[in-house]
Design an enzyme around this catalytic site. Structure first.
Site, PDB file in Angstrom:
ATOM      1  N   ARG A 109       0.796  -1.323  -0.216  1.00  0.00           N
ATOM      2  CA  ARG A 109      -0.011  -0.025  -0.086  1.00  0.00           C
ATOM      3  C   ARG A 109       0.853   1.461  -0.017  1.00  0.00           C
ATOM      4  O   ARG A 109       0.560   2.353   0.407  1.00  0.00           O
ATOM      5  CB  ARG A 109      -1.044   0.058   1.243  1.00  0.00           C
ATOM      6  CG  ARG A 109      -1.790  -1.221   1.072  1.00  0.00           C
ATOM      7  CD  ARG A 109      -3.076  -0.556   2.007  1.00  0.00           C
ATOM      8  NE  ARG A 109      -4.092  -1.921   1.835  1.00  0.00           N
ATOM      9  CZ  ARG A 109      -4.080  -3.017   2.574  1.00  0.00           C
ATOM     10  NH1 ARG A 109      -3.100  -2.988   3.877  1.00  0.00           N
ATOM     11  NH2 ARG A 109      -4.919  -3.878   2.469  1.00  0.00           N
ATOM     12  N   LYS A 155       3.171  11.667 -10.961  1.00  0.00           N
ATOM     13  CA  LYS A 155       2.622  10.619 -11.984  1.00  0.00           C
ATOM     14  C   LYS A 155       3.331   9.379 -12.121  1.00  0.00           C
ATOM     15  O   LYS A 155       4.330   9.243 -12.773  1.00  0.00           O
ATOM     16  CB  LYS A 155       2.411  11.415 -13.097  1.00  0.00           C
ATOM     17  CG  LYS A 155       1.325  12.465 -13.467  1.00  0.00           C
ATOM     18  CD  LYS A 155       0.874  12.677 -14.659  1.00  0.00           C
ATOM     19  CE  LYS A 155      -0.462  13.951 -14.478  1.00  0.00           C
ATOM     20  NZ  LYS A 155      -0.466  14.512 -15.945  1.00  0.00           N
ATOM     21  N   GLU A 179      10.628  18.572 -24.569  1.00  0.00           N
ATOM     22  CA  GLU A 179       9.996  19.075 -23.154  1.00  0.00           C
ATOM     23  C   GLU A 179      10.462  20.211 -22.661  1.00  0.00           C
ATOM     24  O   GLU A 179       9.522  21.090 -21.921  1.00  0.00           O
ATOM     25  CB  GLU A 179       9.956  17.881 -22.254  1.00  0.00           C
ATOM     26  CG  GLU A 179       9.376  16.535 -22.628  1.00  0.00           C
ATOM     27  CD  GLU A 179       7.624  16.425 -22.447  1.00  0.00           C
ATOM     28  OE1 GLU A 179       7.152  17.584 -21.840  1.00  0.00           O
ATOM     29  OE2 GLU A 179       7.185  15.420 -22.819  1.00  0.00           O
ATOM     30  N   LYS A 217       7.846  23.178 -13.341  1.00  0.00           N
ATOM     31  CA  LYS A 217       6.939  21.937 -13.115  1.00  0.00           C
ATOM     32  C   LYS A 217       6.701  21.947 -11.617  1.00  0.00           C
ATOM     33  O   LYS A 217       5.705  21.579 -11.283  1.00  0.00           O
ATOM     34  CB  LYS A 217       7.530  20.800 -13.480  1.00  0.00           C
ATOM     35  CG  LYS A 217       6.629  19.643 -13.107  1.00  0.00           C
ATOM     36  CD  LYS A 217       6.735  18.599 -14.229  1.00  0.00           C
ATOM     37  CE  LYS A 217       5.686  17.460 -13.853  1.00  0.00           C
ATOM     38  NZ  LYS A 217       5.557  16.118 -14.920  1.00  0.00           N
ATOM     39  N   GLU A 228      -3.966  17.683 -11.060  1.00  0.00           N
ATOM     40  CA  GLU A 228      -4.593  17.783 -12.491  1.00  0.00           C
ATOM     41  C   GLU A 228      -5.770  18.189 -12.539  1.00  0.00           C
ATOM     42  O   GLU A 228      -6.722  17.748 -13.266  1.00  0.00           O
ATOM     43  CB  GLU A 228      -4.236  16.863 -13.580  1.00  0.00           C
ATOM     44  CG  GLU A 228      -4.079  17.510 -15.143  1.00  0.00           C
ATOM     45  CD  GLU A 228      -3.429  16.489 -16.049  1.00  0.00           C
ATOM     46  OE1 GLU A 228      -2.273  16.231 -15.719  1.00  0.00           O
ATOM     47  OE2 GLU A 228      -4.189  16.639 -16.963  1.00  0.00           O
ATOM     48  N   ARG A 248      -2.436  22.300 -13.880  1.00  0.00           N
ATOM     49  CA  ARG A 248      -1.220  20.806 -14.245  1.00  0.00           C
ATOM     50  C   ARG A 248      -1.552  20.822 -15.702  1.00  0.00           C
ATOM     51  O   ARG A 248      -0.669  20.191 -16.452  1.00  0.00           O
ATOM     52  CB  ARG A 248      -1.361  19.903 -13.305  1.00  0.00           C
ATOM     53  CG  ARG A 248      -0.427  18.684 -13.523  1.00  0.00           C
ATOM     54  CD  ARG A 248      -0.085  17.855 -12.376  1.00  0.00           C
ATOM     55  NE  ARG A 248       1.038  16.918 -12.860  1.00  0.00           N
ATOM     56  CZ  ARG A 248       1.711  16.052 -12.080  1.00  0.00           C
ATOM     57  NH1 ARG A 248       1.320  16.109 -10.858  1.00  0.00           N
ATOM     58  NH2 ARG A 248       2.629  15.323 -12.434  1.00  0.00           N
ATOM     59  N   ASN A 301       0.302  19.771 -20.403  1.00  0.00           N
ATOM     60  CA  ASN A 301       0.241  18.980 -21.698  1.00  0.00           C
ATOM     61  C   ASN A 301       0.288  19.428 -22.948  1.00  0.00           C
ATOM     62  O   ASN A 301      -0.484  19.187 -23.994  1.00  0.00           O
ATOM     63  CB  ASN A 301      -1.235  18.132 -21.365  1.00  0.00           C
ATOM     64  CG  ASN A 301      -1.493  17.324 -20.219  1.00  0.00           C
ATOM     65  OD1 ASN A 301      -0.418  16.624 -19.907  1.00  0.00           O
ATOM     66  ND2 ASN A 301      -2.582  17.294 -19.701  1.00  0.00           N
ATOM     67  N   HIS A 309       0.581  18.009 -26.334  1.00  0.00           N
ATOM     68  CA  HIS A 309       0.436  16.261 -26.176  1.00  0.00           C
ATOM     69  C   HIS A 309      -0.874  15.884 -26.889  1.00  0.00           C
ATOM     70  O   HIS A 309      -0.916  14.788 -26.849  1.00  0.00           O
ATOM     71  CB  HIS A 309       0.301  16.047 -24.726  1.00  0.00           C
ATOM     72  CG  HIS A 309       1.836  16.081 -23.957  1.00  0.00           C
ATOM     73  ND1 HIS A 309       2.512  17.088 -23.939  1.00  0.00           N
ATOM     74  CD2 HIS A 309       2.412  15.209 -23.367  1.00  0.00           C
ATOM     75  CE1 HIS A 309       3.649  16.983 -23.284  1.00  0.00           C
ATOM     76  NE2 HIS A 309       3.680  15.577 -22.848  1.00  0.00           N
ATOM     77  N   HIS A 369      -0.215  12.632 -28.661  1.00  0.00           N
ATOM     78  CA  HIS A 369      -0.481  11.445 -28.555  1.00  0.00           C
ATOM     79  C   HIS A 369      -1.352  10.642 -29.678  1.00  0.00           C
ATOM     80  O   HIS A 369      -0.983   9.472 -29.950  1.00  0.00           O
ATOM     81  CB  HIS A 369      -1.492  11.417 -27.280  1.00  0.00           C
ATOM     82  CG  HIS A 369      -0.743  11.480 -26.026  1.00  0.00           C
ATOM     83  ND1 HIS A 369      -1.555  11.819 -24.808  1.00  0.00           N
ATOM     84  CD2 HIS A 369       0.425  11.344 -25.773  1.00  0.00           C
ATOM     85  CE1 HIS A 369      -0.711  11.906 -23.897  1.00  0.00           C
ATOM     86  NE2 HIS A 369       0.537  11.591 -24.415  1.00  0.00           N
ATOM     87  N   HIS A 411       8.762  10.416 -28.037  1.00  0.00           N
ATOM     88  CA  HIS A 411       7.581  10.991 -27.416  1.00  0.00           C
ATOM     89  C   HIS A 411       7.993  12.535 -27.316  1.00  0.00           C
ATOM     90  O   HIS A 411       7.225  13.373 -27.625  1.00  0.00           O
ATOM     91  CB  HIS A 411       7.502  10.578 -25.677  1.00  0.00           C
ATOM     92  CG  HIS A 411       6.358  11.399 -25.026  1.00  0.00           C
ATOM     93  ND1 HIS A 411       5.251  11.597 -25.321  1.00  0.00           N
ATOM     94  CD2 HIS A 411       6.809  12.436 -24.178  1.00  0.00           C
ATOM     95  CE1 HIS A 411       4.544  12.285 -24.503  1.00  0.00           C
ATOM     96  NE2 HIS A 411       5.450  12.911 -23.727  1.00  0.00           N
TER      97      HIS A 411
HETATM   98  N1  GLY Z   1       4.012  15.213 -17.797  1.00  0.00           N
HETATM   99  C1  GLY Z   1       2.854  15.915 -17.189  1.00  0.00           C
HETATM  100  C2  GLY Z   1       2.642  15.999 -15.894  1.00  0.00           C
HETATM  101  O1  GLY Z   1       3.354  15.353 -15.004  1.00  0.00           O
HETATM  102  O2  GLY Z   1       1.481  16.420 -15.381  1.00  0.00           O
END
Ligand code: GLY
Length: 370
Positions: free
Chosen positions: A122, A144, A186, A228, A238, A242, A246, A249, A253, A267
């Site tokens: 957990r 993430k 990025e 970031k 998000e 946040r 993207n 993106h 994608h 990517h």
């Molecule tokens: N890579 C996008 C984020 O971490 O929100």
């Protein structure tokens, strides 16, 4: 030459340390987190060959024992089967609740191992040691974690913040030029989404940075991580801001899906092309001056990066099919495509309001240049 960015989340604060030769200091930096002098490291075979011994030595300097697992390299590793391999291995190693797991690698390893740490008993703490530029400026920071599903990328996962991130800028020297520049996609994104002065700086310093200038590399990673961290501290899960991360993106994608998540488009390359398309769409919608996408493309070209759909080898689906692929993106809300668009370089915003016809005409024109 050490920089530290603090991600100050309540109860889960951690530091991102940036600089050269940090693997040698891993023991000193990680030992305050340990209940006993033992860590479990998961990496991929390519990274393990290059950097595992340096990490082992760095840990041994502080009397920390290391056990390690190396997985196959590549995006396909971010799957249920390898998640099970990780979790079973960590249990075999008798990793306890108070132990620390280390993810040594690029974005695939960071996401997978972070998710394994999130679900093991957990939740056990983990340290990110990102070895690609993309992972240093983006995926290792912000918590993430996850794996891909048959339905799409990153659809299974959890928010699980690392306890520490060590971004060793020396290891960037082992990346191929293509991988480095994909990560740079990025970096450019950060300037585009919220800091025009950073974009100006990248226009001036980008070539030196790509050529190996260490001070410039550290500064690019620091500024990206600081942006970031600021966004993640405002909106960890998000719900709002946040999503700015993207930028590029939604297009990216769709292009990654269209190219089968293969070497045809990495990517970060897709992010760069996607940012150029997002700025083009913004200009067509009258949101920003045409000068903005032109300036962005000029910088990407100067850096020798993929910039337009014409730079992607092989067949691509038509514009309608690309839009359909965007419709399968996880950023779709109530069936509405969500784009990050911009009023200018350094001034992006999230919207569900982009007219389908305008997006279609941007894609049709880009495809016509192929
Ligand atoms: N890579 C996008 C984020 O971490 O929100």
């Amino acid at each position: 030459m050490r920089e530290t960015v603090k991600v100050d989340l309540p109860g889960r604060a951690y530091e991102v340390v940036i600089g050269p030769d940090l693997l040698a200091e891993a023991g000193a930096r990680i030992s305050p987190l340990l209940a006993r002098p033992r860590v479990a490291v998961i990496s991929d075979q390519t990274v393990a060959e290059l950097h595992l011994n340096a990490l082992r030595d760095g840990l041994a300097n502080n009397g920390i024992e290391m056990t390690s697992l190396a997985l196959p390299p590549g995006e396909a590793t971010k799957c249920w089967a390898q998640l099970q391999v990780c979790v079973d291995w960590l249990l075999d190693q008798k990793v306890e609740r108070t132990d620390v797991v280390i993810a040594l690698g690029g974005g695939v390893i960071g996401d997978l191992v972070g998710f394994a740490a999130a679900v093991l008993r957990r939740g056990v703490r983990f340290v990110q040691i990102p070895t690609s530029l993309l992972a240093q400026v983006d995926s290792s920071v912000g918590g993430k974690t996850g794996i891909n599903a048959a339905h799409g990328k990153n659809l299974i996962g959890a928010f699980h913040q690392p306890a520490l991130v060590l971004a060793d800028t020396s290891v960037l020297g082992t990346l191929t030029a293509r991988d480095f520049l994909a990560g740079y996609g990025e970096v450019v994104k950060y300037g585009l989404l919220g800091d025009e002065a950073f974009f100006d700086w990248l226009e001036a310093q980008g070539p030196a940075l790509a050529a190996g200038d260490m001070a410039a590399r550290i500064e690019a990673v620091r500024r990206s991580v600081q942006m970031k961290a600021d966004i993640v501290m405002r909106d960890e899960t998000e719900q709002g801001d946040r999503a700015l991360l993207n930028l590029g993106h939604t297009f990216c994608h769709a292009l990654e899906a269209a190219t089968g998540y293969s070497d045809r488009l990495l990517h970060g390359e897709g992010v760069a092309v996607g940012c150029a398309l997002a700025f083009e769409l913004s200009a067509r919608m009258g949101l920003c001056a045409q000068e903005a996408p032109s300036r962005l493309r000029a910088h990407l070209r100067t850096m020798g990066m993929k910039t337009d759909l014409a730079d992607i080898e092989g067949d691509l689906p038509d514009a309608e099919a690309l839009l359909d692929l965007m419709g399968q993106d996880k950023k779709v809300v109530a069936g509405q495509l969500r784009f990050v668009l911009a009023h200018a370089i350094g001034d992006a915003f999230v919207t569900g309001d982009a007219p389908r016809d305008t997006a279609l005409s941007v894609l049709n024109d880009a495809l016509a240049q192929r």
